[in-house]
Each structure stands twice: as structure tokens, then as C-alpha cells.
Write a protein that holds these residues in place. Structure first.
Motif, mmCIF file in Angstrom:
data_model
loop_
_atom_site.group_PDB
_atom_site.id
_atom_site.type_symbol
_atom_site.label_atom_id
_atom_site.label_comp_id
_atom_site.label_asym_id
_atom_site.label_seq_id
_atom_site.Cartn_x
_atom_site.Cartn_y
_atom_site.Cartn_z
ATOM 1 N N ILE A 1 -5.334 8.545 -5.127
ATOM 2 C CA ILE A 1 -5.139 6.864 -4.290
ATOM 3 C C ILE A 1 -6.576 7.776 -3.073
ATOM 4 O O ILE A 1 -6.044 7.942 -2.417
ATOM 5 C CB ILE A 1 -3.820 6.705 -3.908
ATOM 6 N N ASP A 2 -8.140 7.171 -3.315
ATOM 7 C CA ASP A 2 -9.043 7.530 -2.045
ATOM 8 C C ASP A 2 -7.949 5.647 -1.458
ATOM 9 O O ASP A 2 -7.888 4.352 -1.836
ATOM 10 C CB ASP A 2 -9.736 6.925 -3.189
ATOM 11 N N GLU A 3 -8.711 5.878 -0.318
ATOM 12 C CA GLU A 3 -8.839 5.287 1.170
ATOM 13 C C GLU A 3 -7.532 4.297 0.945
ATOM 14 O O GLU A 3 -6.720 3.352 0.844
ATOM 15 C CB GLU A 3 -9.932 3.883 0.454
ATOM 16 N N ALA A 4 -6.575 5.322 0.738
ATOM 17 C CA ALA A 4 -4.767 5.406 0.827
ATOM 18 C C ALA A 4 -4.325 4.671 1.797
ATOM 19 O O ALA A 4 -3.519 3.788 1.673
ATOM 20 C CB ALA A 4 -4.048 6.517 0.180
ATOM 21 N N TYR A 5 -4.786 4.303 2.924
ATOM 22 C CA TYR A 5 -4.798 3.768 4.145
ATOM 23 C C TYR A 5 -4.929 2.269 4.254
ATOM 24 O O TYR A 5 -4.284 1.433 5.185
ATOM 25 C CB TYR A 5 -5.434 4.105 5.788
ATOM 26 N N ALA A 6 -5.360 2.140 2.604
ATOM 27 C CA ALA A 6 -5.560 0.318 3.236
ATOM 28 C C ALA A 6 -3.763 0.082 2.494
ATOM 29 O O ALA A 6 -3.949 -2.073 2.358
ATOM 30 C CB ALA A 6 -6.254 0.546 1.810
ATOM 31 N N LEU A 7 -2.788 1.337 2.321
ATOM 32 C CA LEU A 7 -1.416 0.706 2.219
ATOM 33 C C LEU A 7 -0.999 -0.320 3.387
ATOM 34 O O LEU A 7 0.229 -0.753 3.661
ATOM 35 C CB LEU A 7 -0.673 1.528 1.427
ATOM 36 N N VAL A 8 -0.809 0.025 4.225
ATOM 37 C CA VAL A 8 -0.949 -0.484 5.951
ATOM 38 C C VAL A 8 -1.286 -1.851 6.273
ATOM 39 O O VAL A 8 -2.378 -1.630 6.079
ATOM 40 C CB VAL A 8 -1.771 0.548 6.820
ATOM 41 N N ASP A 9 -0.511 -2.209 6.450
ATOM 42 C CA ASP A 9 -1.143 -3.568 7.446
ATOM 43 C C ASP A 9 -0.759 -3.661 8.544
ATOM 44 O O ASP A 9 0.498 -4.007 9.140
ATOM 45 C CB ASP A 9 -0.264 -4.617 6.615
ATOM 46 N N HIS A 10 -2.149 -3.666 9.071
ATOM 47 C CA HIS A 10 -1.686 -3.905 10.759
ATOM 48 C C HIS A 10 -1.225 -5.771 11.315
ATOM 49 O O HIS A 10 -1.181 -5.939 12.482
ATOM 50 C CB HIS A 10 -2.880 -3.372 11.382
ATOM 51 N N SER A 11 -1.501 -6.361 10.311
ATOM 52 C CA SER A 11 -1.577 -8.125 10.828
ATOM 53 C C SER A 11 0.146 -8.074 11.098
ATOM 54 O O SER A 11 -0.240 -9.236 11.711
ATOM 55 C CB SER A 11 -2.661 -8.951 9.558
ATOM 56 N N GLY A 12 0.267 -7.233 10.044
ATOM 57 C CA GLY A 12 1.481 -8.344 10.089
ATOM 58 C C GLY A 12 1.962 -9.920 8.863
ATOM 59 O O GLY A 12 3.108 -10.047 8.545
ATOM 60 N N GLY A 13 0.700 -9.727 8.170
ATOM 61 C CA GLY A 13 1.034 -10.860 6.627
ATOM 62 C C GLY A 13 1.361 -11.058 6.000
ATOM 63 O O GLY A 13 1.533 -11.340 4.981
#
Length: 227
Positions: free
Chosen positions: A57-69
């Protein structure tokens, strides 16, 4: 990242830890569904496709949502953790990405640190190594050799003009530079009336890599302080 993950997968397969020569590569965003109830199915489908082998899973950090939406982020992470735990003896999962962003990902759910307890930090390539990658890509992809002394001059050019690009691109920088060099070579051949037959044996030159030409960058927006 991908090359190292593939080597690890081969090692585990050679020692019988993995049962299949299966390597599934996806982006972190691909684990998220687009509507309620889809995310669980998407994650399980990717897990199933990689079963017995490796899920990268590349760029796995895309799973994190910082916007809360984004309500699908935590659902994807929790489903992934459940599937990894349930299939830990028949699946090798690799999460990859930039260190700082991956730290944010791991901190987003305590289960990630427990399930993914081993980490490997890969140092950035040097300018010399990027130049070697350029030469390798030129030979393997375009069947073109470097002109005499080009690699050393290209190394100096990369160090001077692309130092800030290396952390973001690494090996991709060498590929991008060589693809751009090939386009310039093709344009030069068209301009000079070089035919395909007479182009055989031609080499990539400093002109093709724009060695010595400053890289134009868009100015960054100035930082402002709120009053």
C-alpha cells in the motif's frame, strides 16, 4: 520502496512463509469507498487479491483524514487492521510513504503500531545515485548510451538544481529527467532532419538533460501572520 518490498516478498516466499508469488500494489486512497458500506468491501477485496502473497500500500498516509469530513478513513483503517489480524499467517502487508506522514498515520490508531511494529526507513538517493539511475533508464528503456563525461556533469547538475526534488521523488526523479531528455533528443532529431535509421548509435548529451540550465520554479506564497 516498491523494489525493497518486492525483495522482502521474494525472501519470504523463498523460505515458505508466503505461499504465492503474488504482489498487489495499490495506493492508500484505493482502500476508501465512495459511499456508505463500500469501504469494507473494497478493503476485503484487495486483501483477498493478495492472499498468500504481498499487499503493498503506497502512500498509505492517504488513509488519514485531517479535515474531519471523511467518514471512510477510519472505517478503512479498522477494516484493514481486522483483516491483517485474521490473515496474519498467510499475508504480508507493507505500508509505505514519507516518514513524517507515516508517523501521522500510525498515530491515528493505536492498532496500527501494534499490527505494524516493524519499520524500515530508506535514506534518500544521492545526486550521484540519481545520475546512475538516469543512465540505467536511458539504456534499458530507450537503448541510449551516455556521451563521455555526461554522468559526472549530470550528477553536479542534479546536486545544484534538483536537491530539493530528491526527497519528494528519489528514483522517480531519474526516470523523469531521462524521459524529458529523450523528448529533447527526439525534438533535436526532428529539427536536424535525423531519420530513424541514422539515429542508431546516437547518445544522450548535456543538451538533452539541460545540464547547466537553471530549473524554473514557481515562487512560493509568503507566510503571513494573523493579527
Amino acid at each position: 520502496k516498491t523494489s525493497v518490498a518486492r525483495l522482502l516478498a521474494r525472501y519470504l516466499r523463498a523460505f515458505g512463509v508466503l505461499t504465492r508469488d503474488r504482489f498487489v500494489e495499490i495506493n492508500g486512497l484505493e482502500l476508501k469507498g465512495q459511499f456508505t458500506g463500500q469501504t469494507v468491501h473494497v478493503v476485503k477485496e484487495h486483501i483477498s487479491n493478495a492472499m498468500g502473497g504481498t499487499l503493498f500500500i503506497d502512500e498509505a498516509y492517504a488513509l488519514v483524514d485531517h479535515s474531519g469530513g471523511d467518514r471512510f478513513s477510519m472505517e478503512a483503517i479498522r477494516t484493514l487492521l481486522t483483516e491483517v489480524e485474521n490473515n496474519r499467517s498467510n499475508l504480508f502487508v507493507v505500508l509505505a510513504g514519507y516518514k513524517e506522514k507515516m508517523d501521522d498515520l500510525v498515530a491515528s490508531d493505536p492498532g496500527l503500531a501494534r499490527r505494524f511494529s516493524n519499520s524500515l526507513h530508506l535514506a534518500n538517493y544521492s545526486a550521484g545515485e540519481i545520475a546512475q539511475i538516469c543512465e540505467k533508464v536511458a539504456g534499458e528503456r530507450f537503448e541510449l548510451a551516455f556521451s563521455e563525461g555526461l554522468r559526472a556533469k549530470l550528477e553536479a547538475h542534479i546536486a545544484a538544481e534538483h536537491a530539493e526534488d530528491i526527497p519528494e521523488q528519489n528514483a522517480a526523479l531519474g526516470i523523469n529527467l531521462t524521459e524529458a531528455a529523450f523528448r529533447r533528443l527526439a525534438e533535436r532529431h526532428v529539427r536536424d532532419g535525423v531519420t530513424r535509421e541514422s539515429a542508431a548509435g546516437h547518445e544522450l548529451t548535456e543538451e538533452d538533460y539541460a545540464v547547466g540550465v537553471p530549473v524554473s520554479r514557481s515562487p512560493r506564497a509568503p507566510h503571513t501572520l494573523g493579527g
